[in-house]
Design an enzyme around this catalytic site. Structure first.
Site, short mmCIF file in Angstrom:
data_model
loop_
_atom_site.label_atom_id
_atom_site.label_comp_id
_atom_site.label_asym_id
_atom_site.label_seq_id
_atom_site.Cartn_x
_atom_site.Cartn_y
_atom_site.Cartn_z
N THR A 33 0.72 -1.15 -0.05
CA THR A 33 -0.02 -0.10 0.06
C THR A 33 0.77 1.20 -0.01
OG1 THR A 33 -1.79 -1.14 1.21
CG2 THR A 33 -1.76 1.24 1.37
N GLY A 34 0.28 2.39 -0.62
CA GLY A 34 1.13 3.59 -0.72
C GLY A 34 1.39 3.96 -2.11
N GLY A 90 6.00 -0.67 -0.17
CA GLY A 90 6.80 0.48 0.01
C GLY A 90 7.20 0.55 1.39
N ALA A 91 8.02 1.60 1.81
CA ALA A 91 8.52 1.85 3.17
C ALA A 91 8.64 3.39 3.29
CB ALA A 91 9.79 1.12 3.60
N ASP A 92 8.66 3.65 4.59
CA ASP A 92 8.61 5.01 4.92
C ASP A 92 10.25 5.52 5.43
OD1 ASP A 92 5.85 5.86 5.15
OD2 ASP A 92 5.84 4.35 6.74
N LYS A 102 7.18 1.17 8.55
CA LYS A 102 6.14 1.09 7.55
C LYS A 102 4.85 1.73 8.38
CE LYS A 102 5.15 -2.09 4.77
NZ LYS A 102 5.03 -0.44 3.72
N GLY A 104 3.07 4.54 7.19
CA GLY A 104 2.71 5.84 6.82
C GLY A 104 1.54 6.19 6.17
N GLY A 105 1.10 5.11 5.47
CA GLY A 105 -0.24 4.96 4.81
C GLY A 105 -1.37 4.35 5.53
N GLU A 111 -0.12 -5.21 6.01
CA GLU A 111 1.07 -5.38 5.36
C GLU A 111 2.15 -6.29 6.18
OE1 GLU A 111 1.45 -0.91 3.26
OE2 GLU A 111 2.17 -1.13 5.32
C1 5RP Z 1 1.76 2.05 4.13
C2 5RP Z 1 3.06 2.07 3.98
C3 5RP Z 1 3.53 2.55 2.78
O1 5RP Z 1 4.33 1.83 2.17
C4 5RP Z 1 4.77 3.60 3.22
O2 5RP Z 1 4.04 4.72 3.97
C5 5RP Z 1 5.41 4.36 2.21
O3 5RP Z 1 4.43 5.03 1.34
P1 5RP Z 1 4.84 5.96 -0.08
O4 5RP Z 1 5.29 4.75 -1.06
O5 5RP Z 1 3.57 6.55 -0.48
O6 5RP Z 1 5.89 6.81 0.27
O7 5RP Z 1 3.67 1.48 4.81
O8 5RP Z 1 1.01 1.81 5.24
#
Ligand code: 5RP
Length: 262
Positions: A33-34, A90-92, A102, A104-105, A111
């Site tokens: 997600t993200g 993805g990851a933060d 992780k 942020g979304g 996940e």
């Molecule tokens: C969602 C997540 C996302 O993978 C993380 O926030 C990265 O998002 P983006 O690719 O928009 O920077 O952990 O829960």
């Protein structure tokens, strides 16, 4: 068209496209997600629609499920799949050991469950997500709504004894209301600034009543793919201890770039 993409989106797209090369016929694939994971879903959708790839996707959020359906990826639930060949997300933040923050979304719970049920976990990111030490990005903590303020106080109290630089926990908002996850929970964002011992913190946080899961992904990620705005791509593998570099050309694809961003 690619010329309309910002350098950061180009970097995300490059990482996503490289990850799509790792998907093989018949695989059960966890879909993260993200915004970066959304690029991967679009790349995968293009391969599926062209008939080059037959797979099933397991989405990690309602958002990702909707996008995957839109781009034509057949879906199954985690319970139907039971075990996955590969998850791409993805990851933060990621560090040199490929430990992650992780959530942020807001999708960290699904996940983490999906990633843990996967033979291989590939994280796609732009270079800005790489850190020496985790913690500059606020650590998301999924908590149940019942008594969340008591949980918040307990979390802040627990953080006093942890190797972190800050201990403020704030409720994530969605406009005027508390953010509600796909599981009906809330999220506390922990402003820790620096996490000295991520492994210990992940274990301790999950012991607090009311906490469902934390956004530290320790020993879960196998590979990080770092994309760059100029088409360069780096594949870092923790098991093999290798860093492979390559280059990916942008392709002008009406379908892929038609509906941009999350
Ligand atoms: C969602 C997540 C996302 O993978 C993380 O926030 C990265 O998002 P983006 O690719 O928009 O920077 O952990 O829960």
């Amino acid at each position: 068209m690619t010329s309309e993409l910002s350098p950061i989106d180009q970097a995300k797209f490059i990482a996503a496209k490289r990850a799509a090369d790792m998907v093989e016929d018949g695989m059960r694939v966890g879909l993260g997600t993200g915004s970066t994971a959304a690029w991967f879903v679009r790349c995968l959708g293009e391969l599926v629609r062209s008939g080059d790839l037959e797979i099933h996707g397991v989405p990690t959020s309602q958002r990702t499920a909707a996008l995957a359906r839109d781009v034509g990826i057949p879906l199954m639930s985690l319970d139907e799949a039971r075990w996955l060949d590969l998850t791409v997300d993805g990851a933060d933040e990621f560090d040199r050991d490929l430990n992650l923050i992780k959530g942020g979304g807001g999708a960290l719970l699904q996940e983490k469950i999906v990633a843990t049920a996967s033979d291989r976990v590939v994280i796609i990111a732009d270079k800005a997500k790489e850190v020496e030490t985790l913690g500059a990005f606020p650590l998301p903590l999924e908590v149940i709504p019942f008594g969340w303020q008591t949980t918040q106080a307990l979390v802040e109290e627990t953080l006093v004894a942890m190797n972190v630089m800050g201990r403020k926990a704030t409720l994530r908002m969605n406009g005027d209301a508390a953010w509600v996850t796909d599981e009906g929970n809330h999220i506390l964002d922990l402003h820790l600034h620096r996490i000295g011992n991520a492994r210990q913190l992940a274990l301790v946080l999950n012991q607090i009543p009311g906490v469902v899961e934390n956004g530290l992904f320790i020993d879960i990620c196998d590979t990080v793919i770092v994309g760059f705005g100029d088409g360069k791509v780096e594949v870092r593998d923790i098991d093999q201890g290798t860093i492979e570099t390559g280059h990916i050309e942008f392709e002008e694809s009406e379908n892929l770039f038609r509906d941009l961003g999350e």
